[in-house]
Design a protein around this motif. Structure first.
Motif, PDB file in Angstrom:
ATOM      1  N   ARG A 299       0.822  -1.202   0.000  1.00  0.00           N
ATOM      2  CA  ARG A 299       0.000   0.000   0.000  1.00  0.00           C
ATOM      3  C   ARG A 299       0.867   1.268   0.000  1.00  0.00           C
ATOM      4  NH1 ARG A 299      -5.154   0.045  -0.196  1.00  0.00           N
ATOM      5  NH2 ARG A 299      -5.869  -1.636   1.091  1.00  0.00           N
TER       6      ARG A 299
ATOM      7  N   ILE B  36       2.479   1.648  -3.472  1.00  0.00           N
ATOM      8  CA  ILE B  36       1.522   2.146  -4.460  1.00  0.00           C
ATOM      9  C   ILE B  36       1.282   3.635  -4.273  1.00  0.00           C
ATOM     10  CG2 ILE B  36      -0.923   2.028  -5.123  1.00  0.00           C
ATOM     11  CD1 ILE B  36      -0.685  -1.005  -4.719  1.00  0.00           C
ATOM     12  N   GLU B  37       1.161   4.073  -3.033  1.00  0.00           N
ATOM     13  CA  GLU B  37       0.975   5.505  -2.765  1.00  0.00           C
ATOM     14  C   GLU B  37       2.208   6.303  -3.181  1.00  0.00           C
ATOM     15  OE1 GLU B  37      -0.092   5.837   1.317  1.00  0.00           O
ATOM     16  OE2 GLU B  37      -2.060   4.910   1.007  1.00  0.00           O
TER      17      GLU B  37
ATOM     18  N   GLU C 184      -1.735   0.122  -9.131  1.00  0.00           N
ATOM     19  CA  GLU C 184      -2.849   0.089  -8.180  1.00  0.00           C
ATOM     20  C   GLU C 184      -3.945  -0.876  -8.651  1.00  0.00           C
ATOM     21  OE1 GLU C 184      -5.819   3.220  -5.902  1.00  0.00           O
ATOM     22  OE2 GLU C 184      -4.301   3.967  -7.293  1.00  0.00           O
TER      23      GLU C 184
ATOM     24  N   TYR D  70      -2.813  -4.372  -8.058  1.00  0.00           N
ATOM     25  CA  TYR D  70      -2.848  -4.669  -6.621  1.00  0.00           C
ATOM     26  C   TYR D  70      -4.267  -5.046  -6.200  1.00  0.00           C
ATOM     27  CZ  TYR D  70      -2.688  -3.901  -1.593  1.00  0.00           C
ATOM     28  OH  TYR D  70      -2.798  -4.041  -0.236  1.00  0.00           O
ATOM     29  N   TYR D  71      -5.241  -4.268  -6.625  1.00  0.00           N
ATOM     30  CA  TYR D  71      -6.623  -4.556  -6.255  1.00  0.00           C
ATOM     31  C   TYR D  71      -7.131  -5.830  -6.927  1.00  0.00           C
ATOM     32  CZ  TYR D  71      -6.918  -0.149  -3.805  1.00  0.00           C
ATOM     33  OH  TYR D  71      -6.718   0.879  -2.914  1.00  0.00           O
TER      34      TYR D  71
END
Length: 136
Positions: A69, A72-73, A81, A84-85
């Motif tokens: 997380r 990704i940020e 992102e 990742y999801y």
């Protein structure tokens, strides 16, 4: 690093999808009572799990064991992102399918044990123990 991480995540998505397909095949074998098919599924699931573990190790090498997380940020990359999801959603589907398969297997074993108890009941006499309960 971002491109390498993206490639590893795409490969990880593919390996998780393979595991999901194998779990769905196992589910089909459970439903139709295909014992030999279930046995073959076990080896395929183990192999898929091994591949997922390998991809996870590759990803952790790239991220140096940092949380995804935060990475990704940090990168603010839309594709990263999205992947990742997608992995998270696939993993939730895998867990749900695995739990469903386990429940069906336990249910089948419980039914089999009950049938065996009906066909071959315990022959010893029932007695009370010190607490007033019937010994089985």
């Amino acid at each position: 690093m971002k491109e390498k991480l993206n490639v590893v995540m795409i490969q990880e998505i593919e390996t998780v999808m393979v595991l999901l397909v194998e779990l769905e095949e196992q589910h089909r074998c459970i439903i139709v009572n295909d014992i030999f098919g279930m046995e073959a599924c076990v080896d395929k699931i183990k192999k898929a799990n091994k591949n997922i573990a390998h991809m996870e190790v590759e990803r952790r090498k790239l991220t140096e064991s940092r949380a995804m997380r935060s990475i990704i940020e940090e990168f603010k990359d839309e594709e990263l992102e999205k992947n990742y999801y997608k992995i998270n959603n696939l993993l939730q589907e895998v867990v749900l399918q695995k739990d469903t398969n386990e429940l069906l297997i336990k249910q089948g074993l419980s039914f089999t044990n009950r049938i065996l108890n009906v066909l071959n009941p315990a022959r010893e006499t029932k007695t009370y123990n010190a607490y007033g309960k019937v010994k089985k």
